[in-house]
Write a protein that holds these residues in place. Sequence first.
Motif, short mmCIF file in Angstrom:
data_model
loop_
_atom_site.label_atom_id
_atom_site.label_comp_id
_atom_site.label_asym_id
_atom_site.label_seq_id
_atom_site.Cartn_x
_atom_site.Cartn_y
_atom_site.Cartn_z
N GLY B 210 -171.79 18.38 23.97
CA GLY B 210 -171.13 17.40 24.83
C GLY B 210 -169.61 17.55 24.83
O GLY B 210 -169.01 17.89 23.80
N ASN B 211 -169.02 17.28 25.97
CA ASN B 211 -167.55 17.24 26.01
C ASN B 211 -167.04 16.18 25.04
O ASN B 211 -167.72 15.19 24.77
CB ASN B 211 -167.08 16.87 27.42
N ARG B 212 -165.83 16.40 24.53
CA ARG B 212 -165.34 15.51 23.47
C ARG B 212 -163.91 15.07 23.71
O ARG B 212 -163.07 15.87 24.12
CB ARG B 212 -165.41 16.23 22.12
N LEU B 213 -163.69 13.82 23.41
CA LEU B 213 -162.33 13.27 23.41
C LEU B 213 -161.96 12.97 21.97
O LEU B 213 -162.73 12.36 21.22
CB LEU B 213 -162.28 11.98 24.24
N ASN B 214 -160.77 13.42 21.58
CA ASN B 214 -160.25 13.12 20.25
C ASN B 214 -158.86 12.54 20.44
O ASN B 214 -157.99 13.20 21.00
CB ASN B 214 -160.19 14.40 19.41
N SER B 215 -158.67 11.30 20.00
CA SER B 215 -157.37 10.68 20.22
C SER B 215 -156.93 9.96 18.95
O SER B 215 -157.75 9.65 18.08
CB SER B 215 -157.46 9.69 21.39
N GLY B 216 -155.65 9.72 18.87
CA GLY B 216 -155.14 9.07 17.66
C GLY B 216 -153.84 8.34 17.90
O GLY B 216 -153.11 8.63 18.86
N LEU B 217 -153.59 7.37 17.06
CA LEU B 217 -152.33 6.63 17.08
C LEU B 217 -151.89 6.48 15.63
O LEU B 217 -152.56 5.80 14.84
CB LEU B 217 -152.54 5.25 17.74
N MET B 218 -150.79 7.12 15.28
CA MET B 218 -150.33 7.14 13.89
C MET B 218 -148.89 6.66 13.80
O MET B 218 -148.03 7.08 14.57
CB MET B 218 -150.41 8.56 13.31
N ALA B 219 -148.64 5.78 12.82
CA ALA B 219 -147.27 5.36 12.51
C ALA B 219 -146.80 6.14 11.29
O ALA B 219 -147.60 6.44 10.40
CB ALA B 219 -147.23 3.87 12.23
N PHE B 220 -145.52 6.48 11.26
CA PHE B 220 -145.02 7.23 10.11
C PHE B 220 -143.61 6.78 9.75
O PHE B 220 -142.91 6.13 10.56
CB PHE B 220 -145.04 8.74 10.39
N TYR B 221 -143.24 7.10 8.56
CA TYR B 221 -141.88 6.82 8.11
C TYR B 221 -141.35 8.07 7.43
O TYR B 221 -142.03 8.69 6.62
CB TYR B 221 -141.86 5.64 7.13
N TRP B 222 -140.11 8.41 7.75
CA TRP B 222 -139.52 9.64 7.22
C TRP B 222 -138.54 9.30 6.11
O TRP B 222 -137.49 8.72 6.35
CB TRP B 222 -138.83 10.42 8.34
N LEU B 223 -138.92 9.70 4.89
CA LEU B 223 -138.05 9.52 3.72
C LEU B 223 -137.36 10.84 3.43
O LEU B 223 -138.01 11.89 3.40
CB LEU B 223 -138.88 9.10 2.50
N ARG B 224 -136.04 10.81 3.17
CA ARG B 224 -135.29 12.05 3.00
C ARG B 224 -134.41 11.96 1.75
O ARG B 224 -133.79 10.93 1.49
CB ARG B 224 -134.39 12.30 4.21
#
Lengths: 133, 308
Positions: B210-224
Amino acid sequence: MINIPKSLMVFASILLMASCQKKDTTPADLSKVTVTFASPLAGQVVHVNDTVQVSAEVSYNAEIIGVGIQIIDTATSDVVFAEDHDLHTDHYSIDESWVNTLTDSTVLCAKVTVFVANSDERTERLTYFTAKP
Amino acid sequence: MRSLLIAIFIIAGSGYYAQACDLCGCSASSQYMGILPQFHKHFIGIQYQYTGFTADQPSLMDPAGHERAYSFNNTMQVWGRYHVSDRLQLFGFIPYHTNNGDDAGSAFKVKGIGDVSALLNAVIIKDRNDTDFTTWHQALLAGGGIKASTGKYTGITTLDEEGLPNVQAGTGSWDFIVNANYTVRHDGVGLNADAAYTITTAGKAGYKYGNRLNSGLMAFYWLRKNNFSLLPQAGIRYEYSLHDYDNYSRKWLNEGSGGTILFGTVGLQAYYKRYGAKVMYSIPVAQHYADNDVTVKPRLETSLFFLF
């Protein structure tokens, strides 16, 4: 310059078109199922510790979704052998074996049950043979 | 230091779905590139993924009875990115699968090179001055690619017929992928959204996943700090798979396959100079797959990069 809203519309359209799924809706007709036994033969006699080969060709004009194979002791209705297979084909070769452990004389029934797509019904084909000590 | 600053604009790679063990089981298994560093043009990496599923189906002859199966899938993958130009990025994937499992008491083990893939992404939006932490920045990538039929595929298996995710090394088909990926960031805090859709074709045996949808919503924080960067991230991933076709030319739809899964995902990426590492862990929080006969297990993904 790329038109983003237009691009998103194209992307969504591709998804929509690619999500359509056609299905074979051929009405089920169980009378068109054929099961041809090669073994055991009707009336065949088997003895204790003999290996009984259940061989049959199953075919149908559309999709077969499963077959079940049973050997039943007709005197007691005990199922002495059972196997089933999920399938998606229009023909299938059954090749199963069972070792006869029955010590009494009895009539056995080899039963093939066929399940087809687009139907909740099933159809059965039987052949009878004899077990003797 | 500058290289780390440049890294601020983390462009998440396009989500990409590989169906070696799809819905991978693939199940429903899936793969995506996630958030990638931009402080060097190219990279090469090795990635390990672990997925698994269990299945519990009513018996054909006896609906009160059950047939059980499980599969644990390990994938080692070499992958990388090549900057074709400032506006084009080429990604490549070469997976190797080792899948173990049991189907109604019959153990199986599959291993081998899987289906090789390539994706070409265009950078549609990218801020020029992405080293500024005080303003908003955004980036958009979109493109597509192809998954070649290079993995070992022996035809339709019992698991396929039962609607379970593919456990073979290959799928036997050439598939096409379209994807889009958007990242927005302000002062080290960012959000990434991605979607990829895989359009499958029928393999030699006539089977079509079957055809497939892959989706995502990610929050991130950049520490330096100095040459170190850390990116903790959390979010959700949603996967949707259409039904498979047992015989595509005859339109035999396997309605016991396909489904949806929502994962909760946490992860951490770390970078030091030209080296990077990533670990991601995903837990299914809601799923309806193969008429609820299949349960997808948590996933683990780790990766090491070398940037150049």
